[in-house]
Design a protein around this motif. Structure first.
Motif, PDB file in Angstrom:
ATOM      1  N   TYR A 277       0.786  -1.228   0.000  1.00 25.67           N
ATOM      2  CA  TYR A 277       0.000   0.000   0.000  1.00 25.67           C
ATOM      3  C   TYR A 277       0.818   1.279   0.000  1.00 25.67           C
ATOM      4  N   SER A 280      -0.870   4.579  -1.557  1.00 21.44           N
ATOM      5  CA  SER A 280      -2.098   5.174  -1.034  1.00 21.44           C
ATOM      6  C   SER A 280      -1.932   5.451   0.458  1.00 21.44           C
ATOM      7  N   TYR A 281      -2.089   4.445   1.300  1.00 22.07           N
ATOM      8  CA  TYR A 281      -1.885   4.660   2.730  1.00 22.07           C
ATOM      9  C   TYR A 281      -0.438   5.066   3.022  1.00 22.07           C
ATOM     10  N   LYS A 333      -1.304   0.303  -4.814  1.00 24.95           N
ATOM     11  CA  LYS A 333      -2.396   1.241  -4.571  1.00 24.95           C
ATOM     12  C   LYS A 333      -3.660   0.577  -4.032  1.00 24.95           C
ATOM     13  N   GLY A 334      -3.657  -0.744  -3.853  1.00 25.87           N
ATOM     14  CA  GLY A 334      -4.830  -1.401  -3.314  1.00 25.87           C
ATOM     15  C   GLY A 334      -6.083  -1.044  -4.095  1.00 25.87           C
ATOM     16  N   GLU A 449      -7.269  -5.986  -2.972  1.00 21.91           N
ATOM     17  CA  GLU A 449      -8.108  -5.313  -1.994  1.00 21.91           C
ATOM     18  C   GLU A 449      -9.377  -4.804  -2.673  1.00 21.91           C
TER      19      GLU A 449
END
Length: 847
Positions: A277, A280-281, A333-334, A449
């Protein structure tokens, strides 16, 4: 500076931690002064300063702040009975409540933002500020303060999102809060504590799966601001101590609080326990900690400079490999791959953080970060808009870097770099002219995800899906949300999938999750079972990893079903489970070629199976040409299925090309179709916007009931037809391609590489290895040194041994844990891989 999570948490009460968090100020005046400075820093971060905002580069940013605030005020003016903003219905929709608090924050921000060249009647306007505070009071009285009516929907809003807008608004208007609503801060802080329901007694719980990684950074930053508002040093210090845990490198063999979320030694970043991730996260965490370092500057509550080298290492080893010509790669980026923001937008967020980190760094670190900012700007095909930065101060710093002729544009990556993010089952391979990104999965890392109606058709994104980014191309025309919209989810590049039609979660269950709270597994929207079986299911095989030798790499994976297929007997009868196809795959990452081997490709259930060699998209107006040669030497006709020796795809509009050399592959089907679909097919909240792309599909198809097959091919970025036609004469050779062992050699590089997937001895081309193992051996020249890299792809073995047949060689240098000894018929290399978590060990040998 690398802190291990184990040592950091063990030192929380020890004097060693005081290097970051100093002793408590001696007086109440010190706490008050520190809190005042902290709030002033926060205002400067979000609103800018008189100096920064007088610069012409901030004009667009200031105009945007002003325009948004005025739009929000007009919505307040036209609000009807029971509304704060016209048309924003409150009471059952947590996203709408979040929007209400966000709009109040945006109005408050405009009143605190020093204007540039044009005066603003909003700046310092106490009437407007009091209107915001009244709005906060009204929301608390009607929709926030009653704990029995709150906390519906997504937990994130109640524990993080709402608190973020509230805390920032109260800090921005702190003077007016004290003068006009002195009770408001204490009232809201008490309610925010009460909504921290995954915490303990209204505070962070480091044992909670909700309080980890980027989420923990957000929560603790909110609590730092709240502590400053109330002048509570204890709250600030506790929040800082909790936030320090996100700076620690995760030790997967000694997890603290069971937490797997965070940064790993190889640069990997994981959130949600098992999702790759960084894009993003991970960027959210980067942004938040850099902002926190800025707001702490000069407060006396922490020495943030001690942490700057750690964050700098995240940028170099975690982010830089994943950014290609200003684009964030899809593999990290899930569910965010289904959002309409592009990879260029993602990188702009990272750039702002790097700009600010450079201002906190010094010497060579600061210079390298500044040069990297200029490199991204000079190579990106997307417009990097600093007007979208959070801080006007960052806009000015960015302008100074870009405008300084003394700052060279230099990448943090070497021109040739191969990175195995084995902790998150990802590989990135970079060369001048291209970058290759690979998504694997395992019993450790999720296959994909899906969540909240985002990434609706993700089923094969972790089954060896790969992305080949070509230099000079607008990547938004090749990848991004429109790639997933127009390319079949069963036909992503690199994927082996059964031929079937799956249904999305909303189609299956009529809502964005599976709901069955009465079942022993307790399926609710955010339960552990939902995570395990619906949102981010893991694979069921441990064999996923590989070795890196300098700028070359070998990666391998056993494609498995997910945990729902394995646990079908435990799941409710109406829970839908899909079964995967089978394949053993390897990727050998070289200079001009990426070699892909697949063995045991098929389906025990007898379904038809398709393996996608590549899927590429282009704008419908781009000029595309396809040329190729059949194995018999005749030119390929350009349509349908054939026994191809090689194929070349060229986008003459974008000036890019990819070659495909079929080393040992069944007949290949080639298609070039114009596809139009709505972006809503991948995310329920996307606009219902139809996009059209010309989609290339290069696939190997297997009929129902057919025997498993082997496939071997090479991707050759930027290849010409003459180069592709030369491959029957070398330099590539497939040495083995079975479910037990896959190996290749490249005579031009003097390189042999192998992945052994099963226990026992495996012999190939002068190498004997104890499997499972990943091994690369390179020798340049007849009498040159031999270099060897070894990795354990299971991450569970204590030792891996390799015999290199031929003359006895002596060790020149090696990593710690490598032993070299003479053996009958050659040289034995034994590697201590215990607790290495897939890391490669290298040794240099000489006659």
């Amino acid at each position: 500076m690398e802190i291990t999570r184990r040592s950091l948490l063990a030192a929380l009460s020890a004097t060693g931690l005081l290097a970051v968090i100093p002793a408590q100020p001696a007086t109440a005046a010190g706490v008050a002064a520190g809190s005042t400075r902290l709030m002033a820093n926060t205002v400067a971060v979000f609103a800018g300063t008189t100096e920064s905002n007088s610069r012409p580069e901030t004009a667009a940013k200031l105009a945007a702040v002003d325009n948004v605030a005025r739009t929000n005020l007009r919505a307040m003016d036209s609000a009807g009975p029971g509304e704060l903003f016209a048309g924003l219905v409150l009471g059952s929709n947590e996203a709408n409540l979040n929007s209400a608090f966000q709009r109040l924050y945006e109005i408050a921000l405009a009143t605190c933002t020093p204007p540039g060249g044009t005066p603003s009647d909003l700046y310092g306007n106490t009437v407007t500020q009091r209107r915001v505070l009244d709005g906060l009071g009204w929301l608390h009285d009607h929709y926030y303060g009653d704990q029995s009516k709150g906390y519906y929907g997504n937990w994130f809003y109640w524990e993080i999102g709402l608190a973020q807008h509230i805390s920032r608004t109260l800090v921005l208007l702190a003077d007016e809060v004290r003068a006009y609503r002195p009770d408001l801060a204490q009232t809201y802080v008490a309610s925010m504590d009460a909504y921290l329901r995954n915490g303990i007694d209204g505070d962070v719980n480091l044992d909670s799966r909700f309080h980890t990684g980027a989420n923990l950074a957000d929560i603790t930053t909110n609590r730092i601001l709240q502590g400053a508002l109330l002048g509570e040093e204890a709250r600030i210090r506790k929040a800082l101590i909790d936030q320090l845990t996100v700076f620690a490198t995760i030790d997967p063999y000694h997890l603290d609080h069971g937490v797997t979320d965070g940064y790993y030694a190889d640069g990997s970043f994981i959130q949600h326990a098992s999702v790759a991730y960084t894009g993003s996260y991970g960027k959210g965490l980067l942004t938040r900690v850099v902002q926190t370092l800025k707001i702490l500057d000069g407060t006396g509550f922490a020495h943030g400079g001690e942490l700057v080298p750690t964050v700098r290492s995240w940028v170099q080893n975690g982010f830089a490999p994943l950014i290609f010509e200003g684009w964030m790669m899809e593999i990290v980026k899930g569910r965010a791959v289904s959002r309409t923001d592009s990879g260029y937008t993602d990188v702009a967020v990272v750039v702002e953080a790097v700009v600010d980190l450079a201002s906190l760094a010094s010497g060579a670190d600061a210079a390298a970060l500044n040069s990297y900012v200029k490199h991204i700007r000079s190579t990106s095909r997307g417009t990097l808009d600093p007007g979208r930065f959070v801080s006007p101060v960052s806009v000015v710093r960015y302008a100074d870097i870009i405008g300084d002729p003394a700052v060279p544009a230099e990448d943090l990556n070497a021109a040739a770099r191969s990175v195995a993010f084995n902790a998150m089952d990802r590989n990135v391979h970079r060369r001048p002219g291209y970058a290759f990104a690979l998504a694997r999965s395992s019993e450790r890392i999720s296959k994909y995800e899906y969540m909240s109606g985002e990434n609706l058709m993700p089923w094969f994104q972790g089954d060896g899906a790969y992305y080949l980014y070509l230099s000079g191309q607008d990547q938004s025309q090749a990848y991004g949300v429109d790639y997933f919209t127009t390319v079949s989810p069963y036909g992503l590049a690199g994927v082996t999938a059964p031929v079937e039609q799956r249904r999305t979660v909303p189609e299956l269950y009529g809502k964005p999750y599976y709901d069955n709270p009465g079942h022993p597994l307790n399926f609710t929207s955010s339960s552990e079972s939902q995570n395990t079986y619906v949102y981010f299911p893991r694979g069921t095989d441990q064999r996923s990893g590989g070795a890196v030798l300098g700028a070359y790499a070998a990666a391998g994976m056993v494609q498995s079903g997910d945990v729902a297929d394995r646990d079908r007997h435990l799941l409710p009868d109406d829970f839908v489970v899909y079964r995967n196809a089978t394949a053993i795959k390897s990727w050998f990452l070289l200079d001009e070629e990426i070699v892909v081997l697949a063995a045991g490709v098929g389906d025990p259930a007898g379904r038809a199976v398709t393996t996608t060699v590549d899927a590429r998209t282009a704008a419908p107006g781009d000029q595309i040409s396809l040329t190729g040669m059949l194995r018999g030497g005749r030119p390929w006709s350009g349509a349908g299925t054939g026994d191809l020796a090689w194929l070349r795809y060229a986008n003459t509009t974008q000036r890019t090309a990819v070659g495909y050399v079929f080393l040992d592959t069944p007949q290949v089907r080639v298609s070039l179709d114009e596809v139009t679909r709505s972006r809503r097919v991948v995310r329920t909240s996307n606009p219902d916007t139809a996009v059209t792309r010309t989609v290339l599909g290069v696939t190997v198809d297997q009929e129902p009931g057919s025997e498993p097959v082997c496939i071997a091919y090479a991707l050759v970025p930027n290849a010409g037809g003459t180069q592709l036609a030369s491959y029957p004469n070398g330099p590539l050779r497939v040495l083995a391609n079975t479910p037990r062992l896959q190996a290749v050699s490249h005579t031009g590089l003097g390189l042999r590489a192998a992945n052994a997937f099963t226990p026992g001895r495996h012999e190939v081309a002068g190498l004997r290895m104890d499997g499972p193992a990943s091994v690369i051996v390179q020798r340049r020249g007849h009498r040159g040194p031999t270099t060897v890299a070894v990795s354990d792809p299971t991450m569970g073995r204590d030792t891996v041994g390799v015999l290199i047949r031929g003359r006895s060689l002596r060790k020149v240098s090696s990593d710690h844990g490598v032993r070299v000894s003479p053996a009958h018929g050659g040289t034995r290399v034994d590697v201590d891989t215990r607790h290495a978590y897939g890391r490669s060990f290298t040794v240099t040998l000489q006659d």
